[in-house]
Design an enzyme around this catalytic site. Structure first.
Site, mmCIF file in Angstrom:
data_model
loop_
_atom_site.group_PDB
_atom_site.id
_atom_site.type_symbol
_atom_site.label_atom_id
_atom_site.label_comp_id
_atom_site.label_asym_id
_atom_site.label_seq_id
_atom_site.Cartn_x
_atom_site.Cartn_y
_atom_site.Cartn_z
ATOM 1 N N ASP A 1 -0.435 4.493 0.789
ATOM 2 C CA ASP A 1 -0.945 5.414 1.894
ATOM 3 C C ASP A 1 -0.108 5.107 3.032
ATOM 4 O O ASP A 1 0.296 4.008 3.239
ATOM 5 C CB ASP A 1 -2.449 5.303 2.133
ATOM 6 C CG ASP A 1 -2.978 4.113 2.805
ATOM 7 O OD1 ASP A 1 -2.565 2.874 2.209
ATOM 8 O OD2 ASP A 1 -3.646 4.197 3.614
ATOM 9 N N GLU B 1 -5.148 1.611 3.093
ATOM 10 C CA GLU B 1 -5.178 0.488 4.014
ATOM 11 C C GLU B 1 -5.027 1.225 5.328
ATOM 12 O O GLU B 1 -5.586 0.597 6.521
ATOM 13 C CB GLU B 1 -3.773 -0.277 3.669
ATOM 14 C CG GLU B 1 -3.757 -1.526 4.586
ATOM 15 C CD GLU B 1 -3.085 -1.401 5.843
ATOM 16 O OE1 GLU B 1 -3.318 -2.263 6.947
ATOM 17 O OE2 GLU B 1 -2.125 -0.355 6.292
ATOM 18 N N GLU B 2 -4.307 2.270 5.877
ATOM 19 C CA GLU B 2 -4.034 2.719 6.983
ATOM 20 C C GLU B 2 -5.251 3.265 7.889
ATOM 21 O O GLU B 2 -5.634 3.318 8.742
ATOM 22 C CB GLU B 2 -2.893 3.737 6.969
ATOM 23 C CG GLU B 2 -1.637 3.169 6.537
ATOM 24 C CD GLU B 2 -1.062 2.475 7.761
ATOM 25 O OE1 GLU B 2 -1.398 1.902 8.782
ATOM 26 O OE2 GLU B 2 0.351 2.000 7.694
ATOM 27 N N HIS C 1 0.700 -1.230 0.065
ATOM 28 C CA HIS C 1 -0.154 0.061 0.103
ATOM 29 C C HIS C 1 0.888 1.371 -0.061
ATOM 30 O O HIS C 1 1.810 1.235 0.774
ATOM 31 C CB HIS C 1 -0.984 0.040 1.000
ATOM 32 C CG HIS C 1 -0.238 0.066 2.582
ATOM 33 N ND1 HIS C 1 -0.082 1.054 3.167
ATOM 34 C CD2 HIS C 1 -0.233 -0.928 3.498
ATOM 35 C CE1 HIS C 1 0.310 0.888 4.390
ATOM 36 N NE2 HIS C 1 0.296 -0.346 4.637
ATOM 37 N N HIS D 1 4.211 3.806 12.138
ATOM 38 C CA HIS D 1 3.328 4.420 12.576
ATOM 39 C C HIS D 1 3.708 5.479 13.893
ATOM 40 O O HIS D 1 2.759 6.395 14.211
ATOM 41 C CB HIS D 1 2.118 3.641 13.470
ATOM 42 C CG HIS D 1 1.294 2.759 12.405
ATOM 43 N ND1 HIS D 1 0.135 2.195 12.704
ATOM 44 C CD2 HIS D 1 1.644 2.475 11.264
ATOM 45 C CE1 HIS D 1 -0.212 1.208 11.788
ATOM 46 N NE2 HIS D 1 0.673 1.571 10.821
ATOM 47 N N ASP E 1 6.517 0.984 5.994
ATOM 48 C CA ASP E 1 5.107 0.559 6.036
ATOM 49 C C ASP E 1 4.282 1.599 5.095
ATOM 50 O O ASP E 1 3.967 2.669 5.585
ATOM 51 C CB ASP E 1 4.582 0.838 7.463
ATOM 52 C CG ASP E 1 3.079 0.328 7.638
ATOM 53 O OD1 ASP E 1 2.704 -0.419 6.829
ATOM 54 O OD2 ASP E 1 2.390 0.633 8.647
#
Length: 461
Positions: free
Chosen positions: A100, A164-165, A98, A431, A131
């Protein structure tokens, strides 16, 4: 030159090719990280995500992918698809990533700009570096390495998600409406990571997740706390009471009707290692009971992500009429996220005191995932990891995070083998501020994926 068994590239030669591709990988990762592709228009312009999607589509076209398309998904975001045909009769492998990313949080806390890939202490820092923009670069580099030694031995589909996030499910719903699009013999999800830097790991389970907004109202408007405090019901205090009811005194998540005591029998997570990885302050205790692996991979976990209330600076002496919070709940495999949503809503409605008015809204949801690690693709992956990580054997672990698409793919394609690998080892701090990727990890996992595709093609002959 082809990649049939008689012409299979030597592993050392393939490793050398992967190493030679690292400078290009860094350049492209820097370009991709530069897009502020947070899939939330309230925080960043939608044009940032659209530009990132076009960059991904261009990269696929540059590698000879056919049918490249930027797909408009039902949640208002875009995913990117492409197909690279393989030799006649070869299996098809779907590669997922992903583009995003999570918001950068406090940009002042970053040691370098979050959307500028920066090398420091042997790592590459930037939001999405691990990520999961790095996951897409891993896929590209693995395919390039194979092409340098002949043709890619399998048909390849690539899907790169754009939300996705946010957990808003756009690609899930698109896949359900177009089930033929992502059909494959095996799926490699490049959005997980090794349990420890350099320790080859496949992720066997993912917790399901749901996001719920809860709002409490008690008054028509705020009141002077000196004149009305002590009798007027405070919405913020009511919300705090309800949120506190979601945890036992030891921190265990307790929601009426939800089992809190699951156990994990696989790879364990030593407490000292976890404290170091999580950067727990000296003297501060962990929450919950059981092993760390139990708490992370086999039990529900609730987190209050944010509260709408006045900040300390500028706060007035008021009894608050309204307050709201965003809650995340993760649940282990075997627990239905949809049913859990109902349990959480009922628990909160019961826990809010003083007959205050409460409303709940589900803003994101995804089911848990449990892989079949006995399937043939895992043998191919274990062999690939053994070669790419000399002296190490493949480990299987759980992951506390969620990838909602996994369960959708498992339901759509029940005979398809799904493997989760990636670049998000503990030092990556995904994150969080100062997210980074290890170049060595990117190189090893790129080689792993290239070897896996060779092994998998041979296993299907």
């Amino acid at each position: 030159m082809d990649t049939s068994p008689a012409h299979r590239p030597d592993s050392a030669a393939l490793a050398a090719t992967v190493a030679s591709l690292q400078p290009r990988a860094r350049t492209e990762l820097a370009e991709l990280v530069a897009f502020r592709s947070v899939a939330d228009e309230a925080q960043f312009p939608k044009s940032e995500c659209e530009a990132a999607a076009e960059w991904v589509a261009g990269a696929l076209r540059g590698e000879g992918f056919q049918d490249v398309a930027v797909l408009d998904t039902p949640d208002g975001t875009q995913s990117v698809y492409g197909y690279l045909p393989g030799p006649a009769g070869a299996p098809t492998v779907l590669l997922y990533a992903h583009y995003d990313v999570q918001p950068p949080l406090d940009e002042d806390a970053w040691l370098s700009p979050p959307f500028e890939l920066t090398e420091r202490d042997g790592r590459w820092y930037g939001r999405g570096a691990a990520d999961c923009k790095g996951g897409f670069i891993m896929h590209l580099s693995a395919l390039r390495a194979l092409k340098a030694h002949g043709e890619v031995p399998v048909g390849v589909k690539v899907i790169v998600e754009g939300s996705e996030e946010q957990g808003t499910g756009g690609l899930q719903r698109y896949a359900e409406a177009h089930p033929e699009l992502l059909a494959a013999d095996a799926i490699v999800i490049g959005d997980a990571g090794n349990f420890r830097l350099g320790l080859p790991t496949v992720t066997a389970t993912l917790r399901g997740m749901m996001l719920m907004r809860v709002e409490v109202n008690t008054l028509e408007g705020n009141l002077h706390s000196g004149m009305f405090g002590g009798a007027a019901p405070d919405a913020l205090a009511a919300l705090i009471r309800a949120l506190d009811s979601l945890r036992a005194p030891d921190g265990t998540t307790v929601i009426d009707g939800l089992e809190p005591h699951g156990t994990w029998d696989g790879l364990q997570y030593p407490e000292d290692d976890f404290r170091s990885d999580a950067k727990v302050l000296d003297g501060v205790g962990l929450i919950g009971s059981g092993t760390v692996a139990d708490r992370l991979w086999a039990r529900p976990a609730v987190t209050v992500l944010g509260i709408d209330c006045p900040p300390v600076v500028g706060a007035t002496p008021s009894v608050h009429a309204s307050a709201a919070a965003l809650i995340s709940l993760r649940v282990p495999p075997g627990v239905n996220a949809g049913e859990t949503t109902k349990l959480l809503a009922a628990h909160l409605e019961k826990a809010v005191p003083w007959n205050a008015r409460v409303t709940t809204e589900v803003v994101g949801q995804g089911e848990a995932f449990n892989a079949d690690t006995t399937s043939p693709a895992y043998v191919s992956m274990a062999d690939a990891m053994r070669v790419a990580h000399p002296g190490e054997e493949m480990q299987t672990a759980g992951m506390g995070g969620s990838i909602p698409l996994c369960n959708t793919l498992a339901a759509l394609y029940p005979d398809t083998e799904i493997l989760l690998i990636g670049l998000s080892e503990p030092q990556a701090q995904i994150h969080a501020v100062n997210e980074s990727v290890s170049p060595e990890e990117l190189e090893r996992m790129t080689l792993t994926e290239a070897l896996f595709l060779l092994n998998y093609a041979e296993s299907k002959r």
